[in-house]
Write a protein that holds these residues in place. Structure first.
Motif, PDB file in Angstrom:
ATOM      1  N   ASN A 290      54.439  60.826  80.266  1.00  0.00           N
ATOM      2  CA  ASN A 290      53.911  60.940  78.915  1.00  0.00           C
ATOM      3  C   ASN A 290      52.627  60.120  78.748  1.00  0.00           C
ATOM      4  O   ASN A 290      52.144  59.502  79.700  1.00  0.00           O
ATOM      5  CB  ASN A 290      54.963  60.529  77.882  1.00  0.00           C
ATOM      6  N   ARG A 291      52.103  60.132  77.547  1.00  0.00           N
ATOM      7  CA  ARG A 291      50.816  59.471  77.295  1.00  0.00           C
ATOM      8  C   ARG A 291      50.890  57.979  77.588  1.00  0.00           C
ATOM      9  O   ARG A 291      49.973  57.407  78.178  1.00  0.00           O
ATOM     10  CB  ARG A 291      50.379  59.711  75.848  1.00  0.00           C
ATOM     11  N   ARG A 292      51.983  57.333  77.160  1.00  0.00           N
ATOM     12  CA  ARG A 292      52.098  55.889  77.355  1.00  0.00           C
ATOM     13  C   ARG A 292      52.059  55.525  78.840  1.00  0.00           C
ATOM     14  O   ARG A 292      51.341  54.612  79.253  1.00  0.00           O
ATOM     15  CB  ARG A 292      53.391  55.380  76.723  1.00  0.00           C
ATOM     16  N   GLU A 293      52.822  56.255  79.653  1.00  0.00           N
ATOM     17  CA  GLU A 293      52.839  55.964  81.088  1.00  0.00           C
ATOM     18  C   GLU A 293      51.502  56.326  81.727  1.00  0.00           C
ATOM     19  O   GLU A 293      51.036  55.639  82.645  1.00  0.00           O
ATOM     20  CB  GLU A 293      53.978  56.738  81.757  1.00  0.00           C
ATOM     21  N   PHE A 294      50.875  57.402  81.238  1.00  0.00           N
ATOM     22  CA  PHE A 294      49.569  57.787  81.768  1.00  0.00           C
ATOM     23  C   PHE A 294      48.537  56.694  81.488  1.00  0.00           C
ATOM     24  O   PHE A 294      47.710  56.364  82.347  1.00  0.00           O
ATOM     25  CB  PHE A 294      49.123  59.116  81.142  1.00  0.00           C
ATOM     26  N   GLU A 295      48.592  56.124  80.293  1.00  0.00           N
ATOM     27  CA  GLU A 295      47.680  55.027  79.962  1.00  0.00           C
ATOM     28  C   GLU A 295      47.907  53.845  80.901  1.00  0.00           C
ATOM     29  O   GLU A 295      46.948  53.178  81.314  1.00  0.00           O
ATOM     30  CB  GLU A 295      47.885  54.607  78.506  1.00  0.00           C
ATOM     31  N   THR A 296      49.163  53.579  81.258  1.00  0.00           N
ATOM     32  CA  THR A 296      49.468  52.501  82.201  1.00  0.00           C
ATOM     33  C   THR A 296      48.841  52.780  83.565  1.00  0.00           C
ATOM     34  O   THR A 296      48.278  51.885  84.205  1.00  0.00           O
ATOM     35  CB  THR A 296      50.995  52.341  82.344  1.00  0.00           C
ATOM     36  N   GLN A 297      48.926  54.039  84.009  1.00  0.00           N
ATOM     37  CA  GLN A 297      48.355  54.413  85.305  1.00  0.00           C
ATOM     38  C   GLN A 297      46.826  54.322  85.291  1.00  0.00           C
ATOM     39  O   GLN A 297      46.204  53.876  86.264  1.00  0.00           O
ATOM     40  CB  GLN A 297      48.792  55.839  85.668  1.00  0.00           C
ATOM     41  N   LEU A 355      49.585  63.919  86.983  1.00  0.00           N
ATOM     42  CA  LEU A 355      49.467  64.861  85.877  1.00  0.00           C
ATOM     43  C   LEU A 355      50.361  64.406  84.731  1.00  0.00           C
ATOM     44  O   LEU A 355      51.506  64.016  84.947  1.00  0.00           O
ATOM     45  CB  LEU A 355      49.870  66.265  86.338  1.00  0.00           C
ATOM     46  N   ALA A 356      49.841  64.442  83.506  1.00  0.00           N
ATOM     47  CA  ALA A 356      50.600  63.966  82.351  1.00  0.00           C
ATOM     48  C   ALA A 356      50.405  64.909  81.180  1.00  0.00           C
ATOM     49  O   ALA A 356      49.398  65.613  81.073  1.00  0.00           O
ATOM     50  CB  ALA A 356      50.157  62.558  81.958  1.00  0.00           C
ATOM     51  N   ARG A 357      51.414  64.914  80.292  1.00  0.00           N
ATOM     52  CA  ARG A 357      51.264  65.610  79.009  1.00  0.00           C
ATOM     53  C   ARG A 357      50.933  64.545  77.966  1.00  0.00           C
ATOM     54  O   ARG A 357      51.726  63.638  77.713  1.00  0.00           O
ATOM     55  CB  ARG A 357      52.544  66.344  78.630  1.00  0.00           C
ATOM     56  N   LEU A 358      49.767  64.675  77.347  1.00  0.00           N
ATOM     57  CA  LEU A 358      49.280  63.664  76.423  1.00  0.00           C
ATOM     58  C   LEU A 358      49.621  63.968  74.975  1.00  0.00           C
ATOM     59  O   LEU A 358      49.592  63.086  74.127  1.00  0.00           O
ATOM     60  CB  LEU A 358      47.759  63.521  76.555  1.00  0.00           C
ATOM     61  N   GLY A 359      49.940  65.205  74.670  1.00  0.00           N
ATOM     62  CA  GLY A 359      50.251  65.621  73.310  1.00  0.00           C
ATOM     63  C   GLY A 359      50.531  67.093  73.324  1.00  0.00           C
ATOM     64  O   GLY A 359      50.577  67.687  74.392  1.00  0.00           O
TER      65      GLY A 359
END
Length: 713
Positions: A290-297, A355-359
């Motif tokens: 998700n967006r939170r984990e993507f931001e961490t990456q 790959l992430a889903r941001l919204g």
């Protein structure tokens, strides 16, 4: 010994005096019985004064028939007393005996006797002579100890936790029933085995043997706390997630006698914890992060760039035709589309790509160790694969496109937030320039494009006011019992000159930035009031009269922005519309988000209290997305809680979401509020929502979006 022999007199010898003193000190008495013809039951018993008190009698010398003595004995013990004494007489030997007597006041005591059989000159048994004393205290202590032991064993046997005790060498001594069931070892088989055998523990991640808590406890001579990552390997090789603790067993003089290990099966809790952890970092619909984990990456990639100088790339992607699929076929079709695209893209990417889903329809890709030229090639491959993807739903077929914003991550990048904003801006400009294309972030171009785009929307919004391009749509809110009522949420759209409907997500951000939201809210309020009057005026007189006296008139939910909530003149404006269009306030429900409430709480409270007094209702939208909502419920006159759709969608197959909806629904009901589940898109979701006792549902499973007004003149 005859009764007369108990009279010691002044001429008592020193030996007899010493004997009496010893008997008194030991609280003992002489036990003397006669048995004519060798029959105990036919004889007599003689007591000293102290001996009589052992039967609860007056302290005086006493001789009584054996039968009278036997009456003092508890009935259950009488047969045994006679049998033991008679056996000793026939053997001409000694005997020991414990039995119970009941005193005249009903008190029960335990007596112990030791005696020897004496014979006459002809060798026939004539009498028994010995000592008798009260052992009630000892027997009661023994009984209590036995009861405590039995209680402990029953308790250990019945509790759900496994309990194993060891000796000082770590050898198994005892397993309770739960320990037997969990380990697969019986108490008998485990006796004397090393605790590491009967309770074999390994690390759940690596499978490596752990330092055993019992052994550690013996070495450190202190309690060992809970181990949170242990697995028990049972006797038959199964693995069970457990939590275990160990504590030393101390003797009264401070010696460690062994260890007690307590453990329990936490498979369910650990599985739920893993699910919650996964939920916290992943999108439940697509399985992507998700967006939170993507931001961490992204933050980690930025730190690596600043440390080692490596270059990475970030892609921000927005599907161009996703809203068309949703509006045409419903959210279920949109969900399936996202799942298929996520699977296709994951299979096409490098193992290192993220790959992430941001919204809603927004995706992100992090390309580690990827220079700009290579990143553009990968972005083009993604764009082409999505462009070639054909989505078919029922009789409809859709071709998709994607707008991609690309930004480089290097040593000069300022922050994770700045990188995401830059990629988002590049994606926005790609859409503005015609969609289905890639745009590499250039700060000067994007700033100019953003200002131009916002100003363009300001112009379009002003035209929508002037040319009456706003359109209202109604989404039913359906009661899930047999109650029949009309309740719709009112949604706004713009119908442009090309005949296309523009959704709020496209123009609301510009309206908020350029102070047009209050005007839009007022337009909607006025249009809804106008609609209510138009419907009433279109009815024949009898129907109009019946409509005006309906017990449950049609209810319309109108969304209010934070700007409007902070407008001190709004309540006067709403009241004026009610008067002008003769609208009953009971027909209007204002929907407010938690974010808008928090930002304007003092004025919102005043507005809500005033409107509530008139008869309006209030709905708290997207409830559950921020748990601070619970704190405001007591202070606000809310009638409905709309449970955030993020928890409702997919609830049929998601135990965590189901638990969240259940909890929110129960809190709402305890506070006397009605609950509404949003995004109820299919029968499976509707069934779960209904089973949980939610009052209302909103979504394609219960009703479709329909035009409310063709326009305003």
């Amino acid at each position: 010994m005859h009764a007369a022999s108990f009279h010691w007199g002044m001429g008592m010898g020193d030996a007899q005096r010493r004997l009496q003193l010893a008997l008194d000190a030991a609280h003992m008495a002489i036990w003397d019985s006669r048995m004519p013809n060798g029959k105990i039951v036919d004889g007599t018993v003689s007591w000293s004064a102290h001996g009589a008190t052992l039967l609860g009698l007056k302290a005086q010398q006493l001789t009584q028939p054996f039968a009278a003595f036997l009456d003092c004995v508890v009935p259950d013990d009488r047969r045994r007393v006679v049998a033991v004494m008679q056996d000793a007489a026939e053997r001409r030997g000694d005997y020991e005996l414990e039995y119970r007597v009941r005193w005249p006041d009903g008190t029960q005591r335990w007596l112990a006797a030791k005696a020897r059989v004496f014979c006459d000159a002809g060798g026939a048994p004539e009498r028994t002579l010995g000592l008798i004393w009260d052992v009630s205290a000892r027997v009661l202590d023994k009984l209590r100890a036995a009861e405590r032991k039995e209680l402990a064993e029953v308790t250990l046997s019945s509790i759900g936790d496994g309990v194993i005790t060891t000796d000082a060498l770590g050898k198994t001594v005892y397993l309770n029933r739960a320990a037997e069931q969990l380990t697969g070892w019986t108490n008998a088989l485990a006796q004397g085995l090393d605790i590491g055998v009967t309770l074999r523990l390994v690390d759940e991640a690596s499978g490596a043997a752990l330092e055993h808590p019992a052994v550690k406890c013996l070495h450190q001579r202190q309690a060992i706390g809970v181990s949170a990552h242990s697995q028990l390997v049972t006797r038959d090789g199964r693995r069970i997630a457990v939590e275990d603790t160990a504590a030393p067993i101390w003797s009264s003089d401070g010696v460690v006698l062994g260890v007690v290990v307590v453990f329990r099966d936490v498979s369910h809790e650990r599985k739920l914890s893993q699910q919650l952890s996964w939920q916290a970092t992943h999108d439940s619909l697509t399985g992507l992060i998700n967006r939170r984990e993507f931001e961490t990456q992204v933050a980690a990639a930025l730190r690596a760039s600043k440390l080692d100088g490596h270059v990475h790339a970030l892609l921000y992607m927005d599907l161009d035709q996703f809203k068309v699929v949703n509006d045409t076929c419903g959210h279920t079709a949109g969900d399936v589309l996202l799942q298929l695209l996520a699977k296709m893209l994951q299979e096409a990417m490098r193992d290192s790509d993220i790959l992430a889903r941001l919204g809603g329809d927004e995706l992100g890709v992090l390309l580690p160790h990827c220079p700009p030229d290579q990143a553009r090639l990968i972005a083009e491959q993604i764009r082409q694969s999505i462009n070639d993807f054909h989505f078919v739903w029922d009789a409809s077929s859709f071709e998709l496109g994607v707008s991609i914003g690309l930004v480089e991550i290097n040593q000069d990048s300022k922050s994770m937030t700045g990188l995401l904003i830059a990629a988002d801006q590049a994606c926005y400009l790609a859409k503005e320039q015609g969609r289905n294309r890639i745009l590499v972030y250039q700060e000067s171009d994007l700033m100019l494009a953003r200002r131009q785009g916002e100003m363009l929307w300001v112009t379009r919004l002003n035209e929508a006011f002037e040319l009456q391009h706003f359109r209202l749509y109604a989404m039913p809110i359906v009661h899930l019992s047999a109650r029949a009522e009309s309740h719709d949420e009112i949604l706004i759209r713009i119908l442009n000159t090309q005949g296309e409907l523009i959704l709020p997500g496209a123009f609301i951000p510009a309206a908020e930035r350029y102070d047009l939201m209050a005007a839009i809210d007022r337009w909607v309020i006025k249009a809804v009031c106008h609609h209510i009057k138009s419907v009433r005026d279109s009815l024949a007189a009898p129907d109009a009269f019946a409509e005006s006296h309906r017990r449950t008139p049609a209810l319309f939910s109108v969304n209010l922005s934070g700007v409007s909530l902070g407008d001190p003149c709004l309540q006067d404006y709403v009241t004026e519309q009610f008067v002008e269009y003769e609208v009953a306030p009971e027909q209007i429900c204002f929907e407010i988000t938690e974010t808008a409430l928090i930002a304007n709480l003092p004025r919102a409270q005043v507005f809500m209290q005033h409107m509530k007094q008139l008869g309006c209702r209030f709905s708290l939208d997207d409830f559950g997305s921020g748990f601070s909502s619970f704190g405001y419920l007591k202070a606000l006159p809310v009638d409905y809680l709309k449970i955030d759709g993020i928890f409702v969608r997919g609830i049929a197959g998601n135990a965590v979401n189901r638990a969240m909806v259940k909890a929110i629904n129960e809190v709402g009901h305890v506070m006397g509020l009605q609950t509404v589940a949003e995004y109820v898109e299919d029968e499976a979701t509707l069934g779960v929502v209904r089973a949980l006792g939610v009052d209302y549902a909103q979504g394609y499973a219960v009703g479709n979006l329909r035009p409310l007004t063709p326009g305003r003149d």
